[in-house]
Design an enzyme around this catalytic site. Structure first.
Site, PDB file in Angstrom:
ATOM      1  CG  ASP A  29      -5.762   0.818  -0.850  1.00  0.00           C
ATOM      2  OD1 ASP A  29      -5.134   1.600  -0.622  1.00  0.00           O
ATOM      3  OD2 ASP A  29      -5.823  -0.222  -0.140  1.00  0.00           O
TER       4      ASP A  29
ATOM      5  CG  ASP B 195      -2.312   4.032  -1.314  1.00  0.00           C
ATOM      6  OD1 ASP B 195      -3.261   3.953  -2.311  1.00  0.00           O
ATOM      7  OD2 ASP B 195      -2.469   3.294  -0.465  1.00  0.00           O
TER       8      ASP B 195
ATOM      9  CB  SER C  50      -0.931  -0.018   1.176  1.00  0.00           C
ATOM     10  OG  SER C  50      -1.929   0.842   1.208  1.00  0.00           O
TER      11      SER C  50
END
EC number: 5.4.2.10
Length: 450
Positions: free
Chosen positions: A247, A243, A102
């Site tokens: 998400d 990012d 992430s």
């Protein structure tokens, strides 16, 4: 074995904490746990990754693990996490695997798992997978041989399927909107600009040249300085930052001011209520959302439901209660009508659609939320449970809450994965918030020294 799963899958430094051997074990255990179907065919798994160089290595390990368990694997390549969830559901696969850490820096990587339908896993399933990994350490898996070994296929048009799906959800065209998109040199580098252009926006993409090493490197949703500058230089209506796995979505107004996830949720909640699509006039947020969001929603007659930190818990509440919007301050926004998980590209699209529909600048729309100063202190402790529950700590928290009244808030939360207690305080001024937070943190340190 220690707890593998954190708030969003398995994560660690690639090839050190998160080794190919561990990735293979997780894949095998996930296949055995999630592919308990009697469909008369081999289990089907969708595998995607972000742009990290280590993703190539870990993808090979995950594919090996899945096929060794007899699963058929569809590799979709570099795509956002929500795209992998979408394709898992579209393919009616038994499970999906996304290799990404992430917003974390490049040396890290992670494994995010999706069940059938593209849904994140509840704690109970994660615990079953962990137990299966531990059991395999002493008892070898029953492995298929010959024709029972899984096969691997590549899906070459997964990105276009996802782009068309997301662009098709826009409630209003984006013609006339100029946007700068920071793709974090990550999984959104191609699809985010494509979605926004498909919906009619003029797009200027920055940090959209991933090389395997530069993902999240001083860019993306955690580092918006370059985005602020680009928005002002180009005279754009707004900026959108994603990012590494897209998400998340945070925004920047035309004058370079940040618009965080709480403000984005408020804008979307008001738009959806106006359209009659905000089920129960209710928004779901985590306990970390700013008190300003709560006050704004209360003033607007919108009910706010709180969950634990993590978009998976927001998702669970949305599904359990049949609600239509939820998210986190960090920019994970979930719209179940269109996605099974937080989708930064989808969020950015609907945010811009609101600007286009109203003709109002982002700064004006975001002003519905007045953010209270928020101070977060991570306190290292010997025992995070003791540090959070000690009588002296609880007494200090109660004293602080009485002192702040309705003008502030205290949140004391043991970390789920680290020896830390998180002390968060909101108050009318930053000085007050910091003083109260430091006072509570001192009691936590005394209760359980690191």
């Amino acid at each position: 074995m220690g707890r593998l799963f954190g708030t969003d899958g398995v994560r660690g430094r690639a090839n050190a904490d998160l080794t190919p051997e561990l990735a293979l074990s997780v894949a095998v255990a996930a296949a055995h746990t999630l592919a308990e179907s009697d469909r008369g065919r081999a289990p089907l798994a969708v595998v995607g990754r972000d742009t990290r160089a280590s993703g190539e290595m870990l993808e090979a390990a995950v594919v090996a693990g899945l096929t060794s368990a007899g699963a058929t694997v569809v590799r979709v390549g570099v795509l956002p996490t929500p795209a992998v969830a979408f394709l898992t559901a579209e393919a009616k696969a038994d499970l999906g695997v996304m290799l990404s850490a992430s917003h974390n820096p490049m040396p890290d990587n992670g494994i995010k798992l999706f069940a059938a339908g593209g849904h994140k896993l509840p704690d109970e399933i994660e615990m079953r997978i962990e137990a299966a990994i531990e059991a395999n350490a002493t008892t070898a898996w029953q492995r298929p041989v010959g024709a029972g070994v899984g096969r691997v296929h590549d899906l070459l048009d997964g990105a276009s399927h996802y782009v068309q799906h997301v662009a098709g959800t826009a409630p209003h065209r984006l013609d006339g909107i100029k946007v700068v998109v920071d793709c974090a040199n990550g999984a959104a580098a191609e699809v985010a600009p494509a979605v926004y252009r498909e919906a009619g926006a003029e797009v200027i993409a920055i940090n959209a040249e991933p090389d395997g090493l530069n993902i999240n490197d001083e860019c993306g949703s955690n580092h918006i300085e370059a985005l602020r500058q680009a928005v002002v230089e180009h005279g754009a209506h707004l900026g959108i930052a994603h990012d590494g796995d897209a998400d998340r979505c945070v925004a920047v107004s035309a004058d370079g001011e940040e618009v965080d996830g709480d403000q984005v949720m408020a804008i979307l909640a008001l738009a959806m209520r106006e359209a009659g699509t905000l089920t129960g006039d209710t928004l779901v947020a985590t306990v970390m959302s700013n008190l300003g969001l709560r006050l704004a929603m209360s003033a607007a007659g919108i009910r706010l439901v709180e969950t634990k930190v993590g978009d998976r818990y927001v998702l669970e509440e949305l599904r359990a209660s049949g609600l239509a919007l939820g998210g986190e301050q960090s920019g994970h926004i979930v719209m179940p009508a269109y996605a099974t998980t937080g989708d930064g590209v989808l969020t950015g699209l609907h945010l811009m659609a609101r600007i286009a529909a109203t003709g109002r600048p982002l700064a004006e729309l975001a002003s519905v939320v007045t953010r209270l100063p928020q101070v977060l202190i991570n306190v290292p402790v010997g025992d995070r449970t003791v540090g959070a529950a000690a009588p002296a700590v609880r007494a200090e928290v109660e004293r602080a809450e009485a002192e702040l009244g309705e003008t502030g808030r205290v949140l004391l939360r043991p970390s789920g994965t680290e020896p830390l207690v998180r002390v968060m305080v909101e108050a009318a001024t930053e000085q007050t918030a910091r003083e109260v937070a430091e006072r509570i943190a001192a009691h936590v340190r005394t209760a359980s020294p690191a």
